[in-house]
Every structure is written in C-alpha cells, then in structure tokens.
Write an enzyme that holds these catalytic residues in place. Sequence first.
Site, PDB file in Angstrom:
ATOM      1  N   ARG A 221       0.849  -1.192   0.000  1.00 18.25           N
ATOM      2  CA  ARG A 221       0.000   0.000   0.000  1.00 18.25           C
ATOM      3  C   ARG A 221       0.887   1.246   0.000  1.00 18.25           C
ATOM      4  NH1 ARG A 221      -3.459  -2.924  -1.505  1.00 18.25           N
ATOM      5  NH2 ARG A 221      -5.466  -3.389  -0.537  1.00 18.25           N
ATOM      6  N   HIS A 269      -0.896   0.061  -9.710  1.00 13.84           N
ATOM      7  CA  HIS A 269      -1.549  -0.883  -8.791  1.00 13.84           C
ATOM      8  C   HIS A 269      -2.044  -2.122  -9.551  1.00 13.84           C
ATOM      9  CE1 HIS A 269      -3.791  -1.188  -4.714  1.00 13.84           C
ATOM     10  NE2 HIS A 269      -3.586  -2.396  -5.216  1.00 13.84           N
TER      11      HIS A 269
HETATM   12  P1  NAP Z   1      -1.378 -11.719   4.809  1.00 15.49           P
HETATM   13  O1  NAP Z   1      -1.509 -13.129   4.352  1.00 15.49           O
HETATM   14  O2  NAP Z   1      -2.335 -11.198   5.808  1.00 15.49           O
HETATM   15  O3  NAP Z   1       0.128 -11.547   5.354  1.00 15.49           O
HETATM   16  C1  NAP Z   1       0.536 -10.431   6.066  1.00 15.49           C
HETATM   17  C2  NAP Z   1       1.949 -10.660   6.592  1.00 15.49           C
HETATM   18  O4  NAP Z   1       2.394  -9.455   7.214  1.00 15.49           O
HETATM   19  C3  NAP Z   1       2.022 -11.752   7.660  1.00 15.49           C
HETATM   20  O5  NAP Z   1       3.205 -12.506   7.515  1.00 15.49           O
HETATM   21  C4  NAP Z   1       2.068 -10.949   8.960  1.00 15.49           C
HETATM   22  O6  NAP Z   1       2.747 -11.597  10.023  1.00 15.49           O
HETATM   23  C5  NAP Z   1       2.860  -9.746   8.520  1.00 15.49           C
HETATM   24  N1  NAP Z   1       2.618  -8.600   9.413  1.00 15.49           N
HETATM   25  C6  NAP Z   1       1.465  -7.965   9.689  1.00 15.49           C
HETATM   26  N2  NAP Z   1       1.650  -6.973  10.578  1.00 15.49           N
HETATM   27  C7  NAP Z   1       2.973  -6.993  10.874  1.00 15.49           C
HETATM   28  C8  NAP Z   1       3.789  -6.226  11.742  1.00 15.49           C
HETATM   29  N3  NAP Z   1       3.277  -5.232  12.496  1.00 15.49           N
HETATM   30  N4  NAP Z   1       5.095  -6.521  11.815  1.00 15.49           N
HETATM   31  C9  NAP Z   1       5.627  -7.538  11.083  1.00 15.49           C
HETATM   32  N5  NAP Z   1       4.907  -8.316  10.236  1.00 15.49           N
HETATM   33  C10 NAP Z   1       3.590  -8.032  10.136  1.00 15.49           C
HETATM   34  O7  NAP Z   1      -1.453 -10.738   3.563  1.00 15.49           O
HETATM   35  P2  NAP Z   1      -1.169 -11.051   2.020  1.00 15.49           P
HETATM   36  O8  NAP Z   1      -2.307 -11.780   1.410  1.00 15.49           O
HETATM   37  O9  NAP Z   1       0.177 -11.645   1.898  1.00 15.49           O
HETATM   38  O10 NAP Z   1      -1.191  -9.564   1.417  1.00 15.49           O
HETATM   39  C11 NAP Z   1      -0.327  -8.556   1.893  1.00 15.49           C
HETATM   40  C12 NAP Z   1      -0.769  -7.205   1.368  1.00 15.49           C
HETATM   41  O11 NAP Z   1      -0.487  -7.083  -0.027  1.00 15.49           O
HETATM   42  C13 NAP Z   1      -2.275  -6.928   1.422  1.00 15.49           C
HETATM   43  O12 NAP Z   1      -2.671  -6.533   2.712  1.00 15.49           O
HETATM   44  C14 NAP Z   1      -2.438  -5.818   0.408  1.00 15.49           C
HETATM   45  O13 NAP Z   1      -2.290  -4.557   1.029  1.00 15.49           O
HETATM   46  C15 NAP Z   1      -1.287  -6.040  -0.559  1.00 15.49           C
HETATM   47  N6  NAP Z   1      -1.734  -6.430  -1.897  1.00 15.49           N
HETATM   48  C16 NAP Z   1      -1.390  -5.639  -2.961  1.00 15.49           C
HETATM   49  C17 NAP Z   1      -1.774  -5.999  -4.232  1.00 15.49           C
HETATM   50  C18 NAP Z   1      -1.373  -5.183  -5.428  1.00 15.49           C
HETATM   51  O14 NAP Z   1      -1.853  -5.431  -6.535  1.00 15.49           O
HETATM   52  N7  NAP Z   1      -0.492  -4.234  -5.270  1.00 15.49           N
HETATM   53  C19 NAP Z   1      -2.529  -7.163  -4.439  1.00 15.49           C
HETATM   54  C20 NAP Z   1      -2.862  -7.931  -3.337  1.00 15.49           C
HETATM   55  C21 NAP Z   1      -2.450  -7.564  -2.063  1.00 15.49           C
HETATM   56  P3  NAP Z   1       2.180 -12.957  10.686  1.00 15.49           P
HETATM   57  O15 NAP Z   1       2.363 -14.022   9.599  1.00 15.49           O
HETATM   58  O16 NAP Z   1       3.040 -13.194  11.832  1.00 15.49           O
HETATM   59  O17 NAP Z   1       0.732 -12.711  10.987  1.00 15.49           O
HETATM   60  C1  GLV Z   2      -5.173  -5.336  -3.943  1.00 12.85           C
HETATM   61  O1  GLV Z   2      -4.518  -4.373  -3.725  1.00 12.85           O
HETATM   62  C2  GLV Z   2      -5.622  -6.252  -2.949  1.00 12.85           C
HETATM   63  O2  GLV Z   2      -5.535  -5.919  -1.755  1.00 12.85           O
HETATM   64  O3  GLV Z   2      -6.082  -7.341  -3.324  1.00 12.85           O
END
Ligand code: NAP
Ligand code: GLV
Length: 306
Positions: A221, A269
């Site tokens: 983000r 994005h």
């Molecule tokens: P997720 O499965 O919820 O993973 C989040 C990770 O971040 C987990 O490993 C978590 O730790 C860690 N985390 C959270 N808070 C933390 C903190 N304070 N300190 C250290 N580590 C922390 O999320 P995801 O599915 O991988 O997605 C991640 C993000 O990518 C989304 O939230 C979104 O904003 C972004 N995204 C962007 C796009 C794009 O097109 N640009 C697309 C999809 C997603 P734990 O494992 O210990 O809980």
């Molecule tokens: C895109 O940014 C998502 O959070 O899936």
Amino acid sequence: MKITFCCTDTKAEPWLQGLAAALPGADVSMWQPGAPQADYAVVWAPPQQFMDEQAGVKALFNIGAGVDALLQLRLPPDALVVRLDDAGMAVQMAEYVCHAVIRHFREFDGYEADTKAGRWGYRKPRLRSDFPIGVMGLGVLGERVARALAQFEFPINGWSRSPKAIDGVRAFAGAEQFHSFLAASRVLVNLLPLTPETANVMNQDTLGRLLPGGYVINVARGAHLVDGDLLALLASGHVAGATLDVFRTEPLPADHAFWGHPRIILTPHTSARTLREESIAQIVGKIGALARGEPIAGIVNAGRGY
Ligand code: NAP
Ligand code: GLV
C-alpha cells in the site's frame, strides 16, 4: 439465500452472472440503497451506508487481499470479514517482484539505455551474495514471493509478526528484530498489510538502515512509504532505485515527483490483480463451507487489522 454485491470501481455484471451461475437458486443482486437484507455480501470499498443497511450479513467477502479500506468503516459486529486468500494473486505477485529484482540486479535498465544509444557494452557481473533481499510480510503473498526469489539463489531475509520457518529464508520476527532484518538486506520488498502498526514503515530511518545502494519494491500500500523520505534517499544515493506499484493517492497525481524520476519505475496498482473466476470459485466454496459449519481460511482479525 440472498447475496448482495457492492464493489466500487468494478464492472458488476460479470460478477453477478458468475456468482449466480455458481450458486444456482441463490438470489444474487447489485446493492442499491434500501435493498432487502442479504445473507452474504461481496464487497470492495463499499460506502458506510451499505454497512449500516446490511448489518445482518453473516459474512463480508472482500474481493481483494487487503482489507484496510473495509476496516475503516463501522462494520456489523457479528459479520465475518473474509479476505481473498491467494485466488491467483500469489503467482502474479511472485512474477512481478522477481521481474523487478532481476531487472535491477542484471542492470537491464542500463542495457535498455545502451540499446537506444546503439551501444554494445558489457557490465561486470554482480554477485548475488551482494544482493540480500528482505521481504516484509510473510503471509499468503510474501511467502510465495520469498520462495520464488530463493529459486534464483539470492540470500533471502523475511520479516513477520510471528516467527516463520521457510526453506531458504532467514526469518526475523517482531519489532525487536526489525532493525537487524533491515541491516541484513539491500533490496526491500514490502508485502505487509496496511495497519496502524505498519503505516509509514518505510521512512528515512528504516530505509536508511538498508545496505548502501538499496532498492525498494513497494507492492502493498502507498501509505507504507513516506514519499519524501524515499526521494531524499534516492538523491543521497543511499537508495539506488525503486519499483512502486501502489501510492498514497491513486491514480498518482500528475504533479507527483515520482513521475519521470529516472530511478523509479511505476505501475498502476497492477502487481496482483483480482481474477474474477478464481475469486468467485473461492467465495462460493467458502459460502458452502460456512453453511456446513466447516472452518474457512482468510478470516480477518479486525483488532489486528489484517
Ligand atoms: P497476509 O496473508 O495477511 O500476510 C501479512 C503478513 O504481514 C504476515 O506474515 C504478517 O505476520 C505480517 N505482518 C502484519 N503486521 C505486521 C507487523 N506489524 N510486523 C511484522 N509483520 C507483520 O497478507 P497477504 O495476502 O500476503 O497480502 C499482503 C498485502 O499485499 C495486502 O494486505 C495488500 O495490502 C497487498 N496487496 C497488494 C496488491 C497489489 O496489486 N499491489 C494485491 C494484493 C495484495 P504474521 O504471519 O506473523 O501474521
Ligand atoms: C489489492 O490491492 C488487494 O488488496 O487485493
């Protein structure tokens, strides 16, 4: 069963048709103010009025991985918030980040300039051991990205809230190991969720702790990054370049200093797009599991923010 659909910036018709085809007998419709109460909601950045009127939904299915926009609203206290759990996004994210890392590491930007100038010139091979990569966030997307990068034999560091054990990844966890994680990394990939704890996590101090000649890849983000701090570190040379897919304001305003910066690559994005068919299959599968009283993956912990 009634399903209501309320997704901003999304063409509704194909979603409504896909959900109706996958859930024969269900009443699937686009939300309008005053619409009857639904059982389940499929949402992306809905207005507060939607939440207030649909307070009886059993679950809100967010058609993205990030729930930061949703959690800014007053949500029905008893509704489950369910994020997309990969649904085809992880492989896209892995290819995007690997491309950005390899483009920088192999100096393809330099070869592109040479091609334009009609110049035949080699660059000295760089050592992978000089390019340790730090992946912030080792969840659904971050773990996939870390594993994909490890295939190219870069040293990989990973940072998460709770400790992880991932083959080929040196794991760091929690605030107490954050500075050691940064100091051990030259390339920084951000895949954290946006929460009060992670906002502005990439700033003058933290980026300044990367190995000199750092490279920043932000695919999570825009509000994770302090824009002016990145620009200052690019100007000082401590950060060599950045690939940015997300921004504080999207679309990125025309007068923003990131546009046209010689060492920043921008994409709109698009690193991991929501894929409609995979997402509908996942949501429909979860509705079935909930109806049978079975556990589902991807339930958001609103207190934690992801
Ligand atoms: P997720 O499965 O919820 O993973 C989040 C990770 O971040 C987990 O490993 C978590 O730790 C860690 N985390 C959270 N808070 C933390 C903190 N304070 N300190 C250290 N580590 C922390 O999320 P995801 O599915 O991988 O997605 C991640 C993000 O990518 C989304 O939230 C979104 O904003 C972004 N995204 C962007 C796009 C794009 O097109 N640009 C697309 C999809 C997603 P734990 O494992 O210990 O809980
Ligand atoms: C895109 O940014 C998502 O959070 O899936």
